[in-house]
Design a protein around this motif. Structure first.
Motif, PDB file in Angstrom:
ATOM      1  N   UNK A   1     -20.560   3.820  -9.506  1.00  0.00           N
ATOM      2  CA  UNK A   1     -19.284   3.866 -10.196  1.00  0.00           C
ATOM      3  C   UNK A   1     -18.414   5.018  -9.687  1.00  0.00           C
ATOM      4  N   UNK A   2     -19.019   6.170  -9.416  1.00  0.00           N
ATOM      5  CA  UNK A   2     -18.260   7.321  -8.926  1.00  0.00           C
ATOM      6  C   UNK A   2     -17.572   7.002  -7.614  1.00  0.00           C
ATOM      7  N   UNK A   3     -18.295   6.369  -6.694  1.00  0.00           N
ATOM      8  CA  UNK A   3     -17.707   6.036  -5.390  1.00  0.00           C
ATOM      9  C   UNK A   3     -16.518   5.096  -5.562  1.00  0.00           C
ATOM     10  N   UNK A   4     -16.642   4.114  -6.429  1.00  0.00           N
ATOM     11  CA  UNK A   4     -15.543   3.169  -6.656  1.00  0.00           C
ATOM     12  C   UNK A   4     -14.325   3.877  -7.252  1.00  0.00           C
ATOM     13  N   UNK A   5     -14.553   4.792  -8.196  1.00  0.00           N
ATOM     14  CA  UNK A   5     -13.442   5.537  -8.784  1.00  0.00           C
ATOM     15  C   UNK A   5     -12.765   6.411  -7.735  1.00  0.00           C
ATOM     16  N   UNK A   6     -13.572   7.084  -6.916  1.00  0.00           N
ATOM     17  CA  UNK A   6     -13.002   7.919  -5.859  1.00  0.00           C
ATOM     18  C   UNK A   6     -12.197   7.088  -4.866  1.00  0.00           C
ATOM     19  N   UNK A   7     -12.710   5.944  -4.470  1.00  0.00           N
ATOM     20  CA  UNK A   7     -11.989   5.097  -3.516  1.00  0.00           C
ATOM     21  C   UNK A   7     -10.689   4.560  -4.113  1.00  0.00           C
ATOM     22  N   UNK A   8     -10.743   4.143  -5.372  1.00  0.00           N
ATOM     23  CA  UNK A   8      -9.526   3.663  -6.028  1.00  0.00           C
ATOM     24  C   UNK A   8      -8.506   4.793  -6.165  1.00  0.00           C
ATOM     25  N   UNK A   9      -8.977   5.972  -6.562  1.00  0.00           N
ATOM     26  CA  UNK A   9      -8.081   7.125  -6.694  1.00  0.00           C
ATOM     27  C   UNK A   9      -7.437   7.448  -5.346  1.00  0.00           C
ATOM     28  N   UNK A  10      -8.227   7.413  -4.297  1.00  0.00           N
ATOM     29  CA  UNK A  10      -7.690   7.713  -2.965  1.00  0.00           C
ATOM     30  C   UNK A  10      -6.631   6.699  -2.552  1.00  0.00           C
ATOM     31  N   UNK A  11      -6.896   5.435  -2.815  1.00  0.00           N
ATOM     32  CA  UNK A  11      -5.912   4.404  -2.478  1.00  0.00           C
ATOM     33  C   UNK A  11      -4.590   4.673  -3.189  1.00  0.00           C
ATOM     34  N   UNK A  12      -4.648   4.985  -4.485  1.00  0.00           N
ATOM     35  CA  UNK A  12      -3.421   5.236  -5.232  1.00  0.00           C
ATOM     36  C   UNK A  12      -2.748   6.539  -4.806  1.00  0.00           C
ATOM     37  N   UNK A  13      -3.529   7.559  -4.472  1.00  0.00           N
ATOM     38  CA  UNK A  13      -2.912   8.810  -4.018  1.00  0.00           C
ATOM     39  C   UNK A  13      -2.211   8.613  -2.685  1.00  0.00           C
ATOM     40  N   UNK A  14      -2.885   7.966  -1.754  1.00  0.00           N
ATOM     41  CA  UNK A  14      -2.279   7.753  -0.442  1.00  0.00           C
ATOM     42  C   UNK A  14      -1.052   6.855  -0.551  1.00  0.00           C
ATOM     43  N   UNK A  15      -1.137   5.804  -1.351  1.00  0.00           N
ATOM     44  CA  UNK A  15       0.012   4.916  -1.526  1.00  0.00           C
ATOM     45  C   UNK A  15       1.196   5.667  -2.137  1.00  0.00           C
ATOM     46  N   UNK A  16       0.919   6.516  -3.122  1.00  0.00           N
ATOM     47  CA  UNK A  16       1.992   7.297  -3.739  1.00  0.00           C
ATOM     48  C   UNK A  16       2.624   8.275  -2.768  1.00  0.00           C
ATOM     49  N   UNK A  17       1.799   8.953  -2.010  1.00  0.00           N
ATOM     50  CA  UNK A  17       2.323   9.891  -1.017  1.00  0.00           C
ATOM     51  C   UNK A  17       3.066   9.153   0.092  1.00  0.00           C
ATOM     52  N   UNK A  18       2.573   7.988   0.473  1.00  0.00           N
ATOM     53  CA  UNK A  18       3.235   7.194   1.502  1.00  0.00           C
ATOM     54  C   UNK A  18       4.619   6.748   1.029  1.00  0.00           C
ATOM     55  N   UNK A  19       4.745   6.419  -0.253  1.00  0.00           N
ATOM     56  CA  UNK A  19       6.052   6.035  -0.793  1.00  0.00           C
ATOM     57  C   UNK A  19       7.043   7.191  -0.680  1.00  0.00           C
ATOM     58  N   UNK A  20       6.596   8.402  -0.993  1.00  0.00           N
ATOM     59  CA  UNK A  20       7.458   9.578  -0.842  1.00  0.00           C
ATOM     60  C   UNK A  20       7.786   9.785   0.640  1.00  0.00           C
ATOM     61  N   UNK A  21       6.806   9.605   1.506  1.00  0.00           N
ATOM     62  CA  UNK A  21       7.013   9.724   2.958  1.00  0.00           C
ATOM     63  C   UNK A  21       8.097   8.748   3.423  1.00  0.00           C
ATOM     64  N   UNK A  22       8.004   7.513   2.931  1.00  0.00           N
ATOM     65  CA  UNK A  22       8.995   6.504   3.317  1.00  0.00           C
ATOM     66  C   UNK A  22      10.399   6.944   2.901  1.00  0.00           C
ATOM     67  N   UNK A  23      10.527   7.464   1.701  1.00  0.00           N
ATOM     68  CA  UNK A  23      11.841   7.898   1.219  1.00  0.00           C
ATOM     69  C   UNK A  23      12.318   9.146   1.956  1.00  0.00           C
ATOM     70  N   UNK A  24      11.475  10.159   2.017  1.00  0.00           N
ATOM     71  CA  UNK A  24      11.893  11.462   2.530  1.00  0.00           C
ATOM     72  C   UNK A  24      11.976  11.499   4.055  1.00  0.00           C
ATOM     73  N   UNK A  25      10.943  11.008   4.729  1.00  0.00           N
ATOM     74  CA  UNK A  25      10.866  11.143   6.188  1.00  0.00           C
ATOM     75  C   UNK A  25      11.499   9.978   6.936  1.00  0.00           C
ATOM     76  N   UNK A  26      11.467   8.789   6.335  1.00  0.00           N
ATOM     77  CA  UNK A  26      11.992   7.611   7.031  1.00  0.00           C
ATOM     78  C   UNK A  26      13.311   7.119   6.441  1.00  0.00           C
ATOM     79  N   UNK A  27      13.889   7.937   5.540  1.00  0.00           N
ATOM     80  CA  UNK A  27      15.216   7.683   4.995  1.00  0.00           C
ATOM     81  C   UNK A  27      15.350   6.313   4.338  1.00  0.00           C
ATOM     82  N   UNK A  28      14.316   5.934   3.601  1.00  0.00           N
ATOM     83  CA  UNK A  28      14.369   4.670   2.858  1.00  0.00           C
ATOM     84  C   UNK A  28      14.973   4.917   1.486  1.00  0.00           C
TER      85      UNK A  28
END
Length: 107
Positions: A1-28
């Motif tokens: 269960x811990x591994x699944x929670x960590x993997x899900x958390x990582x997916x959401x963290x990276x997706x959230x940071x990527x969204x900011x990257x798209x807005x800030x760095x790629x002028x979306x």
């Protein structure tokens, strides 16, 4: 269960940071921030579900799963194949996480 929670958390963290990257760095459009913020909130909530006695150890061990997930994101989303140094770094960090999570501690 811990591994699944960590993997899900990582997916959401990276997706959230990527969204900011798209807005800030790629002028979306700033609308990228809406799913980004939601994703980062889910990330934080998921980490609270990990069965651990101390938040610091949970976050420290999570760091290695984040590293693995970031390399998978690099490969799957950005289409950049990880090199041997990426893979060695992931392996070393996962060993470190195992030591943090499963090392013997006095009760």
């Amino acid at each position: 269960m811990t591994a699944a929670l960590y993997l899900a958390a990582a997916l959401f963290e990276i997706a959230g940071c990527f969204a900011v990257w798209m807005w800030w760095r790629l002028d979306r459009t700033p609308l990228w921030l809406v799913p980004g913020i939601a994703s980062l909130c889910l990330f934080a909530w998921l980490l609270t579900l990990v069965d651990a006695d101390h938040a610091g150890r949970t976050y420290a061990a999570y760091g290695s799963v984040y590293i693995l997930s970031a390399i998978l994101w690099l490969w799957g989303v950005e289409r950049v194949r990880p090199d041997r140094w990426d893979l060695i770094g992931v392996a070393v960090s996962l060993v470190g996480a195992a030591i943090i999570l499963y090392g013997p501690r006095p009760r």
